[in-house]
Design a protein around this motif. Structure first.
Motif, PDB file in Angstrom:
ATOM      1  N   MET A  77       0.836  -1.185   0.000  1.00  0.00           N
ATOM      2  CA  MET A  77       0.000   0.000   0.000  1.00  0.00           C
ATOM      3  C   MET A  77       0.879   1.246   0.000  1.00  0.00           C
ATOM      4  O   MET A  77       1.870   1.319   0.715  1.00  0.00           O
ATOM      5  CB  MET A  77      -0.899  -0.011   1.241  1.00  0.00           C
ATOM      6  CG  MET A  77      -1.719   1.219   1.406  1.00  0.00           C
ATOM      7  SD  MET A  77      -2.695   1.132   2.922  1.00  0.00           S
ATOM      8  CE  MET A  77      -4.146   1.910   2.341  1.00  0.00           C
ATOM      9  N   ALA A  78       0.506   2.230  -0.779  1.00  0.00           N
ATOM     10  CA  ALA A  78       1.260   3.476  -0.845  1.00  0.00           C
ATOM     11  C   ALA A  78       1.123   4.239   0.457  1.00  0.00           C
ATOM     12  O   ALA A  78       0.087   4.190   1.112  1.00  0.00           O
ATOM     13  CB  ALA A  78       0.759   4.331  -1.998  1.00  0.00           C
ATOM     14  N   LYS A  79       2.191   4.932   0.846  1.00  0.00           N
ATOM     15  CA  LYS A  79       2.162   5.717   2.081  1.00  0.00           C
ATOM     16  C   LYS A  79       3.138   6.872   1.993  1.00  0.00           C
ATOM     17  O   LYS A  79       4.056   6.867   1.174  1.00  0.00           O
ATOM     18  CB  LYS A  79       2.505   4.841   3.286  1.00  0.00           C
ATOM     19  CG  LYS A  79       3.925   4.309   3.270  1.00  0.00           C
ATOM     20  CD  LYS A  79       4.212   3.476   4.492  1.00  0.00           C
ATOM     21  CE  LYS A  79       5.646   2.972   4.446  1.00  0.00           C
ATOM     22  NZ  LYS A  79       6.003   2.245   5.644  1.00  0.00           N
ATOM     23  N   ILE A  80       2.968   7.837   2.844  1.00  0.00           N
ATOM     24  CA  ILE A  80       3.903   8.950   2.962  1.00  0.00           C
ATOM     25  C   ILE A  80       5.125   8.443   3.719  1.00  0.00           C
ATOM     26  O   ILE A  80       4.999   7.753   4.728  1.00  0.00           O
ATOM     27  CB  ILE A  80       3.246  10.130   3.692  1.00  0.00           C
ATOM     28  CG1 ILE A  80       2.119  10.689   2.821  1.00  0.00           C
ATOM     29  CG2 ILE A  80       4.271  11.206   4.037  1.00  0.00           C
ATOM     30  CD1 ILE A  80       1.289  11.747   3.502  1.00  0.00           C
ATOM     31  N   THR A  81       6.310   8.806   3.240  1.00  0.00           N
ATOM     32  CA  THR A  81       7.536   8.289   3.850  1.00  0.00           C
ATOM     33  C   THR A  81       8.375   9.336   4.558  1.00  0.00           C
ATOM     34  O   THR A  81       9.369   8.998   5.193  1.00  0.00           O
ATOM     35  CB  THR A  81       8.413   7.613   2.781  1.00  0.00           C
ATOM     36  OG1 THR A  81       8.768   8.590   1.794  1.00  0.00           O
ATOM     37  CG2 THR A  81       7.679   6.443   2.136  1.00  0.00           C
ATOM     38  N   TYR A 131      13.251  10.583  13.072  1.00  0.00           N
ATOM     39  CA  TYR A 131      11.911  10.911  12.599  1.00  0.00           C
ATOM     40  C   TYR A 131      11.753  12.406  12.414  1.00  0.00           C
ATOM     41  O   TYR A 131      12.518  13.200  12.951  1.00  0.00           O
ATOM     42  CB  TYR A 131      10.842  10.381  13.563  1.00  0.00           C
ATOM     43  CG  TYR A 131      10.883  10.975  14.953  1.00  0.00           C
ATOM     44  CD1 TYR A 131      10.111  12.090  15.273  1.00  0.00           C
ATOM     45  CD2 TYR A 131      11.667  10.434  15.954  1.00  0.00           C
ATOM     46  CE1 TYR A 131      10.130  12.642  16.543  1.00  0.00           C
ATOM     47  CE2 TYR A 131      11.700  10.967  17.227  1.00  0.00           C
ATOM     48  CZ  TYR A 131      10.921  12.074  17.522  1.00  0.00           C
ATOM     49  OH  TYR A 131      10.953  12.610  18.775  1.00  0.00           O
TER      50      TYR A 131
END
Length: 123
Positions: free
Chosen positions: A1-5, A49
């Motif tokens: 699934m595509a996600k913000i990285t 992070y």
């Protein structure tokens, strides 16, 4: 699934982009083709992070003149602050919160910059 990285950048309007980029290069050591560039491959901390944090008022951004601030990760905050002082950069304040060390300054356009040395590893 595509996600913000991760955070891709901070974009804002200034009176003289060339002068602002030069200040970031000379004072903070940040350079790049399109402006100051941070390469995550150079991060040495454990589980680094980025954070997008929301505030109900602009008190934390003061004495900056914008309703936002830029937070930059630093590997050795005390050493970097000493370098900045030799470059004529005024440090507004600094604090060790236990989970991280912080220092604040203003860029030439009045944007508040928060320097952050991550101390704790997130769970």
């Amino acid at each position: 699934m595509a996600k913000i990285t991760g955070l891709g950048g901070v974009f804002y309007v200034v009176k003289d982009p060339k002068a602002t980029r030069e200040w970031y290069r000379e004072k903070l050591g940040l350079d790049g083709e399109y402006g100051p560039q941070l390469n995550w491959s150079e991060e040495t901390g454990e589980q680094p992070y980025s954070l997008i944090s929301h505030f109900s008022d602009d008190k934390y951004m003061k004495p900056g003149t914008a309703s936002f601030m830029i937070n930059l990760r630093v590997d050795k905050l005390d050493e970097f602050v000493a370098i900045l002082k030799t470059r004529g950069v005024e440090i507004l304040d600094s604090v060790d919160e236990g989970y991280g060390k912080f220092a604040w300054l203003l860029d030439p356009d009045g944007i508040k910059i928060e320097l952050w040395e991550q101390v704790d590893t997130p769970e």
